[in-house]
Each structure stands twice: as C-alpha cells, then as structure tokens.
Design an enzyme around this catalytic site. Structure first.
Site, PDB file in Angstrom:
ATOM      1  N   GLU A 194       0.826  -1.207   0.000  1.00  0.00           N
ATOM      2  CA  GLU A 194       0.000   0.000   0.000  1.00  0.00           C
ATOM      3  C   GLU A 194       0.863   1.260   0.000  1.00  0.00           C
ATOM      4  OE1 GLU A 194      -2.928   0.002   3.119  1.00  0.00           O
ATOM      5  OE2 GLU A 194      -3.117  -2.174   3.039  1.00  0.00           O
ATOM      6  N   GLY A 195       0.298   2.316  -0.559  1.00  0.00           N
ATOM      7  CA  GLY A 195       0.940   3.620  -0.494  1.00  0.00           C
ATOM      8  C   GLY A 195       2.174   3.763  -1.353  1.00  0.00           C
ATOM      9  N   ASP A 245      -5.987   2.274 -13.525  1.00  0.00           N
ATOM     10  CA  ASP A 245      -5.526   1.294 -12.550  1.00  0.00           C
ATOM     11  C   ASP A 245      -6.333   0.002 -12.643  1.00  0.00           C
ATOM     12  OD1 ASP A 245      -3.902   3.360 -11.811  1.00  0.00           O
ATOM     13  OD2 ASP A 245      -4.824   3.695  -9.858  1.00  0.00           O
TER      14      ASP A 245
END
Length: 547
Positions: A194-195, A245
């Site tokens: 994540e991130g 995405d």
C-alpha cells in the site's frame, strides 16, 4: 485432504502466489482459528462448499499517470505482485444469526489504526432490501477508521446492485438476502504494498469484483468489470482515481504494456517491450494516496480548465469531451484563456453548474493550479503517443533484423538495393532511441512537479538515475525515470537497456537512496524494488475450489 479445483484454469492454481494462497486457505480450513483473537474459521467459510477465488495484479505506471482522467493514452505494466480474493455465498449454513451478514478478513498487518476483520449485517448496507446510496455508503465506512478499508471490498457488492440490478437473477438476489444463505464471506491476501503508487487498491477491487461475478454467475465484459471496480473506489471509498488502474489490473498481459485510451476506457492493444528494454519501479518511501487533497485539487483543476476551454468555443474540429483532445499546438494560442491559478469561489461564480467531474468537489476557499493541470495531460498524451510509436518501431526493426531473410534489401526509387536490415544496422540506434524515451519520461516527471504533485524523495531518485545510470566501464545503461501514478510520493519508474549492467545500476541507485534515507533516520525500511510481471485478472479468470 488437498484442494479440489472444481472449475477454472487448473494450471493457474500452480502459480507460486496462487498456490501459496490456496495452501493458506487449506491450512485454515483444518484449524480452529485464523487469529486466536479474532474469528473461528468454521464461522467464516463452509469449507465443504465451493469457494470462488480470483487474482488481480498491481500495476507499474510506465507512462500516463494522472493524465488518465483527462482522456489520455496511458501505458501500464501489470506487476508480479497481486491480490487474491476468496468469496463464498454460504448456503444453508447455520452461523447462529437470523439476518444475513457480510464478513471480510484481510491478511494484513494489524495495528492500532487497522483491524484485519470486518463484519456487519447486510441490512446495514441494504436497508429494507435496497442498497444504500453512494454518499450514505461512503459515510458508513468512514465512521470507523480501523475498518474503513472494508469499503474497497463491500463497495463492490453495492456497485453491482446499484449498477447491474438488471443482470442479477432472482437466484443471485436470494443468495444474498435469503436467511438460509446467511453470510457473504471474503478472505483477501495482497502482496501489492500500500501507499507505493502501484495500485494496491485497484488490485483489491478487481480481485473482489472478479470473485463476486463468479460467485453470482454474472456475465460482464472485462471493461465493464474494471469500470464497476473504479466506481467502488470513486463513490464508496471516496477516492477520485481514474480508470487506468482497474483496467491494467483486469486486462493486463504479462511482459506487455496495456495501451489504454481513457475515453473512457478503450483498449488499443498490448505493446511488447523490445529486446534490450526493461523497466523497474523503485519505492520512494513516501506514502502516496489518490484520496489526498493535492491529487483531488489537481484533478478538479483539470476539469475546471476544460470547462473554461469549452466556453471559448471550438478549437480545431468540433466540441471536445476530454481536454486531451486538444493538441499542444491547439492550445499554444489558448493559454491566455486559462488563469495560472483560480480560487474555487471565483470558478463557481463564473460556472455555477460546476466542472463536470463527479469524483471531485470544488472547495470555495481552495486555490487551483488551472493552467499546469491542463497543460500536463495535453503534453503527456502527445508524449505517450510518441513513446508507444518508438517502442513499436524498435520491435519492428528487431523483427526485420531477426528474419531469416536478413539479406533482403530495401529498394530505392530506381529499384536498386541500397540498405540491408541486419542486426548490425539497427544496433547503433539503440542508445539514441532509448535516450528519446528517457527524455520523455524526464519531461513527464517535471510536469508532475509543475502541477504540485512532485516530491523531494522522488526527485532524488530521478537525480540518482542520472548520476549513477552507467556501467562500470562508463557506458550509459539507465536512460530515464519518472514519478508515477498519482504523484506526491509513491514509486519512480526507471527505464534501462535490459542489460545486466542496467540491473546493477538500479541496485546502486537503490543502495545510494537508502543510505541517504538512513542518514536522516535509522527507523526506515529498505525501499521496495518492483521487477517482474504477471497476467491480469481476466486472463487468470476465477478458480472454484473446495477444501
């Protein structure tokens, strides 16, 4: 007893990460607890009944990034890191509860700010049998920060019922709301960090949506599945991401770039990387989020600028739906129509109807970088068209050189051969065309910063690529680098010549960057290096298994 694959591509069960996920599920099916502090395994799945399993990868944004919501062409590479989702709509399974429930377990690292388990009565999401509105659902999941992540999963159910109600059979509806089918259960395991700006959220949404579609026996096109996954993020999670995405996660092909024209989601094909070209992703250590205010501000500014340009009338041919339908030359004489910056209140006074973007809201007191937010996608679209053409031209050159008829010649106007297509004749162009590709990536990186989505850490990686992108004998082997995805941190994409020296140079960049970070603070983890690729969710399909 082993895992029994009831349907789906059985060979996919042998993929390393899928095999590992199936093994975890099998082990949990034979023990009492997933987590001693959490839930009993037997209360999550009925292991003797079919479980629907899907896999969706993250993606490396080679070119495109934030230009997707403006209708740009984008080039996306699916990563080897992926999310797996298992779902079961339980039939005649007594969990001791009278009402239907939704349960979600994620094999994530729990913390004080996140719990790995979420459950709620389905009637919370479907009061009186009708799905919550998007705004109410978004507010519902934001009430508890520790379980707000469940919106990425549960949002997929809501989107299916709000957008595809006509496709859901009576049997599918009964599967969710008949008390005898008392629970819809999900288990997720994601290797997409994540991130980092590599679409961890899209991987979760697409894997969940693909597993649900299998469990509900729905027939959706790949494009529709990706679009519904995006809607879960836009309207239930409340993050204003573009479509690239989810499309890359769903329709990506291993070792190839998905060429997607985001108007709204037209697949133009899959572009192979020519021999002698490689891409890597290097994490900056700065957390990225498309839910952040900077990303939303730039996105809203792009739509505000589009609205202003439309007010000015036609530019070349007809009206424009997307700002990237303007060419850079079209806008050369139109920049004066756009302010460098504008307060939200000024825009709303001039355009009370708004800016036409459902995913963002104009804030009256916020300043928006109108001109830079429009210039970036217009220039980026043009850059990507050239980038793709160069990759495809290089592949054609290589194919011609490798052809058995290497001695065939290209005739001049008078029919006499003057040039032979051979390996030797195309090699000299390798560095020059890689230099051009790299320059376009560098331009894209600088354009992010002009919009306000740059980052000192990603700037430093790009600079290190310039400084250290050489072999030990001084030959250049790294040619370009750029911030990716939504910007403001995340991952830098690096372009190299595919040689061993290029891989070694990437490692030197990584080591130098990590050394600098540790000099500031000892409490930093090594940066993540993304290399490798895999199939998208639609090619993987869905496995139906019994344990």
């Amino acid at each position: 007893m082993g895992v029994e694959i009831l349907s789906g591509k059985g060979t996919n069960a042998d993929l390393d990460d899928t095999s590992a996920f199936l093994k975890i599920l099998q082990e949990r099916s034979q023990c009492e607890h997933f987590d001693p502090k959490m839930i009993e395994t037997k209360a999550l799945f009925n292991w003797s009944e079919p479980v629907h399993i899907a896999r969706a990868p993250g993606r490396l944004d080679v070119m495109g990034g934030i230009a997707d919501y403006s209708g740009s062409l984008v080039l996306q590479m699916p990563l080897k890191e992926a999310c797996h989702c298992a779902v079961q709509i339980q039939n005649n399974f007594d969990n001791g509860r009278k009402d239907p429930y939704i349960r979600i377990y994620s094999f994530c690292e729990s913390s004080d700010t996140r719990q790995p388990y979420f459950e709620a009565p389905l009637l919370d999401l479907f009061p009186s049998g009708k799905p919550l509105s998007y705004s109410d659902a978004c507010a519902y999941f934001k009430r508890n920060a520790q379980t707000s992540w469940a919106a990425y999963v549960a949002g997929c159910i809501l989107v299916l019922f709000l957008e595809e109600s006509g496709s859901l059979s009576a049997a599918s509806r009964a599967a969710l709301f008949n008390p005898s089918r008392s629970t819809v259960s999900f288990v997720l395991l994601s290797a997409v960090p994540e991130g980092k700006g590599v679409s961890s959220s899209a991987a979760v949404e697409v894997a969940t949506m693909r597993a649900l579609v299998s469990a509900l026996d729905l027939d959706l096109s790949p494009e529709r599945l990706a679009t519904l996954s995006q809607m879960a993020e836009n309207f239930v999670v409340g993050a204003p991401c573009g479509i690239m995405d989810q499309m890359a996660s769903a329709l990506g092909q291993s070792s190839r770039l998905l060429a997607l024209l985001c108007r709204p989601a037209k697949v133009l094909g899959h572009v192979s990387l020519p021999a002698g070209v490689s891409v890597w992703g290097l994490d900056s250590g700065v957390r990225h989020s498309v839910g952040g205010s900077d990303y939303a501000t730039v996105r809203a500014a792009a739509f505000m600028g589009r609205t202003m340009l439309m007010e000015g009338g036609e530019c070349t041919t007809g009206s424009k739906t997307h700002v990237t339908e303007f060419r850079p030359s079209d806008l050369a004489v139109r920049w004066s129509d756009l302010p460098v910056e504008m307060l939200g209140s000024e825009f709303l006074d001039r355009f009370p109807q708004g800016h036409g973007d459902k995913a963002t809201t104009i804030v009256a007191g916020r300043t928006y970088p109108i001109r830079a937010a429009v210039r970036h996608p217009v220039d980026e679209h043009s850059r990507i068209e050239t980038f793709q053409e160069l990759l495809e031209l290089r592949s054609l050159q290589q194919a011609a050189a490798a052809n058995a008829s290497c001695s065939s010649s290209l005739p001049t106007a008078n029919g006499k051969p003057t040039y032979k297509v051979t390996q030797e004749s195309v090699v000299p162009y390798r560095e020059s065309y890689l230099t051009v590709l790299g320059e376009m990536m560098m331009q894209s990186h600088e354009s992010y910063s002009a919009c306000g989505l740059g980052c000192s850490a990603t700037d430093r990686i790009v600079k290190l690529v310039k400084e250290l992108g050489y072999s030990v004998d001084g030959r250049r082997c790294l040619f370009g680098a750029k911030i990716s995805g939504g910007g403001n941190g995340g991952t830098v994409v690096i372009l190299g010549d595919g040689s061993t020296e290029a891989s070694e140079a990437v490692q030197r960049v990584r080591e130098a960057f990590d050394k600098e970070r540790k000099s500031v603070s000892d409490n930093v983890k090594p940066s993540v290096l993304f290399q490798g690729t895999s199939m998208g969710a639609m090619e993987f399909g869905a496995l139906v298994a019994r344990f």
